[in-house]
Design an enzyme around this catalytic site. Sequence first.
Site, mmCIF file in Angstrom:
data_model
loop_
_atom_site.group_PDB
_atom_site.id
_atom_site.type_symbol
_atom_site.label_atom_id
_atom_site.label_comp_id
_atom_site.label_asym_id
_atom_site.label_seq_id
_atom_site.Cartn_x
_atom_site.Cartn_y
_atom_site.Cartn_z
ATOM 1 N N HIS A 50 1.233 -9.481 7.826
ATOM 2 C CA HIS A 50 2.219 -9.264 6.769
ATOM 3 C C HIS A 50 1.620 -8.351 5.680
ATOM 4 C CE1 HIS A 50 6.080 -10.527 5.036
ATOM 5 N NE2 HIS A 50 5.490 -10.154 3.923
ATOM 6 N N ALA A 51 2.287 -7.244 5.386
ATOM 7 C CA ALA A 51 1.708 -6.223 4.495
ATOM 8 C C ALA A 51 1.451 -6.783 3.098
ATOM 9 C CB ALA A 51 2.643 -5.025 4.410
ATOM 10 N N HIS B 108 6.241 0.948 -0.951
ATOM 11 C CA HIS B 108 6.339 -0.326 -1.665
ATOM 12 C C HIS B 108 4.942 -0.842 -2.012
ATOM 13 C CE1 HIS B 108 7.857 -4.372 -2.612
ATOM 14 N NE2 HIS B 108 6.726 -4.772 -2.079
ATOM 15 N N GLU B 109 4.068 -0.902 -1.027
ATOM 16 C CA GLU B 109 2.730 -1.451 -1.256
ATOM 17 C C GLU B 109 1.927 -0.561 -2.201
ATOM 18 O OE1 GLU B 109 2.069 -4.386 -0.473
ATOM 19 O OE2 GLU B 109 3.732 -4.742 0.888
ATOM 20 N N HIS C 175 2.415 -1.297 -5.807
ATOM 21 C CA HIS C 175 1.583 -2.378 -6.347
ATOM 22 C C HIS C 175 0.223 -1.825 -6.779
ATOM 23 C CE1 HIS C 175 4.255 -5.651 -5.362
ATOM 24 N NE2 HIS C 175 4.212 -5.437 -4.072
ATOM 25 N N GLU D 66 7.297 -5.806 -7.892
ATOM 26 C CA GLU D 66 7.923 -5.464 -6.614
ATOM 27 C C GLU D 66 8.743 -4.184 -6.700
ATOM 28 O OE1 GLU D 66 6.961 -6.891 -4.036
ATOM 29 O OE2 GLU D 66 5.971 -8.595 -4.980
ATOM 30 N N HIS E 52 6.846 -15.978 3.670
ATOM 31 C CA HIS E 52 6.641 -16.408 2.286
ATOM 32 C C HIS E 52 6.700 -17.918 2.100
ATOM 33 C CE1 HIS E 52 7.720 -12.220 2.284
ATOM 34 N NE2 HIS E 52 7.219 -12.082 1.090
ATOM 35 N N TYR F 195 11.928 -10.596 -5.392
ATOM 36 C CA TYR F 195 12.454 -9.469 -4.622
ATOM 37 C C TYR F 195 13.917 -9.219 -4.987
ATOM 38 C CZ TYR F 195 8.209 -10.293 -1.945
ATOM 39 O OH TYR F 195 6.905 -10.483 -1.578
HETATM 40 ZN ZN LIG Z 1 5.461 -6.372 -2.666
#
Ligand SMILES: [Zn+2]
Length: 641
Positions: free
Chosen positions: A340-341, A370-371, A374, A398, A500, A510
């Site tokens: 999971h990323a 997306h990552e 962060h 997020e 999650h 999210y």
């Molecule tokens: Zn995220």
Amino acid sequence: MLPAALSVITLMMMLMISETRGELINNVSAAEAFLATYNAEASQVSNRYAEASWTYNTNITEYNQEIMLKERLAADKFSQEAAWNASGYNLTVMDATMRRQFVKIMDIGTAAQTNETKLIHLGQIESEMETIYSTAKACLAPEKCLPLDPDLTRIFTTSRDYDQLIAAWKGWRDATGPKLKNLYTEFVTLSNEAVRNLGHADLGAYWRSRYDTPEFEADVQALFDQLRPLYEHLHAHARRRLKTIYGKDKFPSSGHIPAHLLGNMWAQQWSSLVDEFVPYKGKPSLDVTPEMVHQNYTAEKIFHTADNFFQSLGMIPMPEPFWNKSMLKKPTDGRDVVCHASAWDFSNGIDFRIKQCTDITQQHLETAHHEMGHIEYYLQYKDQPLVFQKGANPGFHEAVGDVIALSVQTPEHMKSIGLLHSVSNDTETDINFLMSMALQKIAFLPFGFLIDQWRWRVFSGDTKPEQYNEHWWNLRCRYQGVSAPVERSASDFDPGAKFHIPANTPYIRYFVSFVIQFQFHKALCDKSGYIGPLHRCDIYNSTEAGTALSEMLKLGSSKPWTDEMQNLTGQAKMDAQPLMDYFKPLLEYLRKENGNDYGWDPICPDLTPTSSGRNHGSKVSSPLTTLLISVYVFFVCVFKL
Ligand SMILES: [Zn+2]
Ligand SMILES: *[C@@H]1O[C@H](CO)[C@@H](O)[C@H](O)[C@H]1NC(C)=O
Ligand SMILES: *[C@@H]1O[C@H](CO)[C@@H](O)[C@H](O)[C@H]1NC(C)=O
Ligand SMILES: *[C@@H]1O[C@H](CO)[C@@H](O)[C@H](O)[C@H]1NC(C)=O
Ligand SMILES: *[C@@H]1O[C@H](CO)[C@@H](O)[C@H](O)[C@H]1NC(C)=O
Ligand SMILES: *[C@@H]1O[C@H](CO)[C@@H](O)[C@H](O)[C@H]1NC(C)=O
Ligand SMILES: *[C@@H]1O[C@H](CO)[C@@H](O)[C@H](O)[C@H]1NC(C)=O
Ligand SMILES: *[C@@H]1O[C@H](CO)[C@@H](O)[C@H](O)[C@H]1NC(C)=O
Ligand SMILES: *[C@@H]1O[C@H](CO)[C@@H](O)[C@H](O)[C@H]1NC(C)=O
Ligand SMILES: *[C@@H]1O[C@H](CO)[C@@H](O)[C@H](O)[C@H]1NC(C)=O
Ligand SMILES: *[C@@H]1O[C@H](CO)[C@@H](O)[C@H](O)[C@H]1NC(C)=O
């Protein structure tokens, strides 16, 4: 007297921690010295835990798990001690920024468990759940057992075989849920007990306190209500198209869509069906996956593409350790890893990494942005005191990468980076594009909303262990309009099939992100000087937009998120309007296409083989206004247990 700005929770928390203390330290220089020492030590403790956790996450072995748990315990005990020490200082003599740091040092979540046996046990349960999830394989046949990444995911994105999809859907749930259920029940008890030491009613209340808005639950519900028509109309369109693929007889008369048909293990985003779902099929495809494969894209190239966009805005490039130490591909040496990323901050201002089992697809291109969002946030706020090295609220964190991806995904931008060949400027192409975005953004809304609706009730005790799965499906049927494709029972634990839940990561962030990223997008487009429909805006190369975004990210959690929102968007609250505006042309199109053919029964269909189904017709619209009152009070699901 305590300053009025302190919330009730904070007040309770301070009283609980400090009730046994006598005199407080009134010396501000001493408080400053404490913070300096705290920041230096906490960074080191946090760094050691992060390293151990990374090692485990990229090489799941019992030994690595043991080391990680040892560091976690050390970090928890350090937090307890620091919280205790911090409570010896008199908050009323401090300025707002200093007080904010002390309050955050004392708000230590589940580390507040003072019984060491239980604290250790909680750590063991959590890592045990993550191990079960991350090493699970679904057995589609006795000798054909497949992991989620990449195999099961590929089945969902590419297969149109109804029975194969059921086998993958059910296989994954059989491989995860039943093994997790008892652990999860125990986890709920232990973590509730821990946060109660801080005065939080339960773990859900603790999570919500991160948003620092007393009306948070009602705010989120109101946003969901406002956005619901978009989802209902998208759902109706998808249902009609799916019926032509799989046949009308595969669909319950309640109006639900069987949950395994939407191109995703959890039916949470429907992007892999874009070619099936675009309104105008004659137009060139918007799916760039084949082009990426054709051009021999690699994981590195995907991440360099994302890095390039941030740099075009004048934002911080990914530093060298990022490229050297990240895990951008699933290892091929047989190691088990948590696929999971995720994006990691090693709390030393130098080391930042992403872990992603990157597959060469458009969805992974989006995930990479997306990552990286962060990481960009980590880089921007790295000079803040450690306790402020967080998002303004979890939804902000997020949203960063997604905001960037909103520009990247415009057809014009995709053309400029050579992933689309022709972009015609006509209404039909425009509607097709909005549909592709809706499959990603609108399809997700009820899912993003419901996960923590379920968990908040689990933590509060309103939902009992024997009702876990039933209540899960009540929410899935009601909000998402999807139903289980095969009968479920109380021994199943379908929430456990979603990362999650076993990984204990809050989810409402999210949903919040999907709303506020459109607010951010609009604000940044304005700053870049863009004029035109929101969905065509690409902020590439705009240092004005980049500067405005950086200014906000730099603050971390040092200011209330409402202030930061105010400064960027001119408004201090979450607002669904920019999202509504973005999709307005699509909603108009769908309303016309759907007529009265939309909506579903709020109650799950009866799946027992002998039942002929209740006679509902497919035009039932779900009365949202009654939801809050009924959904947790009555058990409305008609599953046979
Ligand atoms: Zn995220
Ligand atoms: C904290 O500081 C305030 C303001 O100086 C003072 O009135 C109060 O007595 C102090 N509290 C304690 C417990 O020392
Ligand atoms: C306040 O704390 C500082 C730093 O610890 C110390 O040097 C100073 O003597 C203290 N002042 C008083 C009045 O105690
Ligand atoms: C994985 O961890 C084990 C220790 O449990 C170690 O022996 C092994 O070398 C590690 N594998 C890799 C590829 O790092
Ligand atoms: C807490 O205070 C004690 C006594 O002053 C000190 O020895 C210890 O290092 C402090 N720990 C933390 C984490 O602040
Ligand atoms: C700590 O928890 C353990 C396990 O639940 C229990 O047996 C023990 O009595 C507890 N210790 C204290 C001091 O409460
Ligand atoms: C991709 O790789 C294949 C096989 O190695 C090669 O034939 C082809 O020319 C490459 N395509 C591009 C666009 O580099
Ligand atoms: C990172 O990797 C590059 C090449 O892959 C190498 O030249 C460089 O020395 C490495 N840096 C560190 C800090 O390991
Ligand atoms: C697309 O068409 C509209 C109206 O026909 C025009 O205003 C706009 O400039 C065109 N955009 C592009 C990128 O060609
Ligand atoms: C972005 O800026 C660079 C350097 O200023 C320039 O070469 C490039 O053409 C610009 N790209 C776009 C799409 O505006
Ligand atoms: C908001 O902007 C004002 C004026 O530029 C600035 O003084 C203030 O510190 C900013 N606040 C935040 C939270 O960024």
